[in-house]
Write a protein that holds these residues in place. Structure first.
Motif, PDB file in Angstrom:
ATOM      1  N   LEU A   9       0.834  -1.194   0.000  1.00 49.83           N
ATOM      2  CA  LEU A   9       0.000   0.000   0.000  1.00 49.83           C
ATOM      3  C   LEU A   9       0.870   1.246   0.000  1.00 49.83           C
ATOM      4  CD1 LEU A   9      -2.642  -0.974   2.696  1.00 49.83           C
ATOM      5  CD2 LEU A   9      -2.960  -0.885   0.235  1.00 49.83           C
ATOM      6  N   PRO A  10       0.440   2.284  -0.689  1.00 47.80           N
ATOM      7  CA  PRO A  10       1.206   3.535  -0.622  1.00 47.80           C
ATOM      8  C   PRO A  10       1.102   4.123   0.782  1.00 47.80           C
ATOM      9  CG  PRO A  10      -0.849   3.866  -1.799  1.00 47.80           C
ATOM     10  CD  PRO A  10      -0.737   2.394  -1.530  1.00 47.80           C
ATOM     11  N   TYR A  12       0.655   7.221   1.500  1.00 52.37           N
ATOM     12  CA  TYR A  12      -0.339   8.295   1.487  1.00 52.37           C
ATOM     13  C   TYR A  12      -1.342   8.046   0.370  1.00 52.37           C
ATOM     14  CZ  TYR A  12       2.862  10.731   4.551  1.00 52.37           C
ATOM     15  OH  TYR A  12       3.656  11.068   5.611  1.00 52.37           O
ATOM     16  N   LEU A  13      -2.578   8.503   0.607  1.00 54.31           N
ATOM     17  CA  LEU A  13      -3.636   8.359  -0.386  1.00 54.31           C
ATOM     18  C   LEU A  13      -4.183   9.728  -0.769  1.00 54.31           C
ATOM     19  CD1 LEU A  13      -5.651   5.459   1.287  1.00 54.31           C
ATOM     20  CD2 LEU A  13      -4.111   5.276  -0.669  1.00 54.31           C
ATOM     21  N   ARG A  14      -4.493   9.881  -2.049  1.00 55.13           N
ATOM     22  CA  ARG A  14      -5.178  11.081  -2.515  1.00 55.13           C
ATOM     23  C   ARG A  14      -6.674  10.831  -2.410  1.00 55.13           C
ATOM     24  NH1 ARG A  14      -2.149  13.137  -7.832  1.00 55.13           N
ATOM     25  NH2 ARG A  14      -3.658  14.802  -7.534  1.00 55.13           N
ATOM     26  N   GLN A  17      -8.425   8.105  -4.228  1.00 54.26           N
ATOM     27  CA  GLN A  17      -8.139   6.751  -3.764  1.00 54.26           C
ATOM     28  C   GLN A  17      -8.893   6.432  -2.473  1.00 54.26           C
ATOM     29  OE1 GLN A  17      -3.886   7.727  -3.696  1.00 54.26           O
ATOM     30  NE2 GLN A  17      -3.558   5.896  -4.955  1.00 54.26           N
ATOM     31  N   ILE A  18      -9.509   7.438  -1.889  1.00 54.27           N
ATOM     32  CA  ILE A  18     -10.196   7.275  -0.607  1.00 54.27           C
ATOM     33  C   ILE A  18     -11.695   7.073  -0.784  1.00 54.27           C
ATOM     34  CG2 ILE A  18     -10.761   8.425   1.568  1.00 54.27           C
ATOM     35  CD1 ILE A  18      -8.030   9.869   1.317  1.00 54.27           C
ATOM     36  N   GLY A  23     -12.562   3.821  -4.076  1.00 46.98           N
ATOM     37  CA  GLY A  23     -11.783   4.084  -2.872  1.00 46.98           C
ATOM     38  C   GLY A  23     -12.122   3.174  -1.705  1.00 46.98           C
ATOM     39  N   VAL A  24     -11.480   3.457  -0.599  1.00 49.44           N
ATOM     40  CA  VAL A  24     -11.608   2.667   0.614  1.00 49.44           C
ATOM     41  C   VAL A  24     -12.923   2.961   1.330  1.00 49.44           C
ATOM     42  CG1 VAL A  24     -10.526   2.223   2.848  1.00 49.44           C
ATOM     43  CG2 VAL A  24      -9.107   2.651   0.862  1.00 49.44           C
ATOM     44  N   VAL A  53      -2.986  14.913   0.538  1.00 45.83           N
ATOM     45  CA  VAL A  53      -2.905  13.482   0.818  1.00 45.83           C
ATOM     46  C   VAL A  53      -3.218  13.213   2.290  1.00 45.83           C
ATOM     47  CG1 VAL A  53      -1.243  12.996  -1.019  1.00 45.83           C
ATOM     48  CG2 VAL A  53      -0.407  13.596   1.246  1.00 45.83           C
ATOM     49  N   TRP A  54      -3.619  11.971   2.552  1.00 41.48           N
ATOM     50  CA  TRP A  54      -3.887  11.514   3.897  1.00 41.48           C
ATOM     51  C   TRP A  54      -3.082  10.247   4.132  1.00 41.48           C
ATOM     52  CZ3 TRP A  54      -7.219  14.153   0.976  1.00 41.48           C
ATOM     53  CH2 TRP A  54      -7.972  15.158   1.574  1.00 41.48           C
ATOM     54  N   THR A  56      -2.236   6.558   4.818  1.00 41.43           N
ATOM     55  CA  THR A  56      -3.008   5.339   4.565  1.00 41.43           C
ATOM     56  C   THR A  56      -3.517   4.731   5.861  1.00 41.43           C
ATOM     57  OG1 THR A  56      -1.759   4.899   2.559  1.00 41.43           O
ATOM     58  CG2 THR A  56      -2.907   3.041   3.528  1.00 41.43           C
TER      59      THR A  56
END
Length: 68
Positions: A9-10, A12-14, A17-18, A23-24, A53-54, A56
């Motif tokens: 997993l990266p 950080y997520l943009r 991607q969330i 997204g999650v 970014v946040w 992960t």
């Protein structure tokens, strides 16, 4: 010499991607930003003027939290 392990997993997520549909979190982009503004979700980190970014781990913790 030990081989470095690659994190699947990266770090950080943009926002794309969330949030839904890929997204999650199963919420819309506008709902996500409303929750950030309300303080329910943490603010992101601004990398550039157009990129936020946040972490992960924080987003995955939110995804595991039961809905109210």
């Amino acid at each position: 010499m030990p081989q470095p392990t690659l994190d699947p997993l990266p770090r950080y997520l943009r926002v794309r991607q969330i949030v839904a549909p890929h997204g999650v979190l199963p919420i819309s982009r506008s709902t996500f930003y409303a929750q950030v503004a309300a303080g329910t979700f943490p603010p992101g980190t601004k990398l550039t003027p157009g990129t936020v970014v946040w972490p992960t781990a924080v987003i995955l913790a939110l995804a595991e939290k039961p809905a109210p």
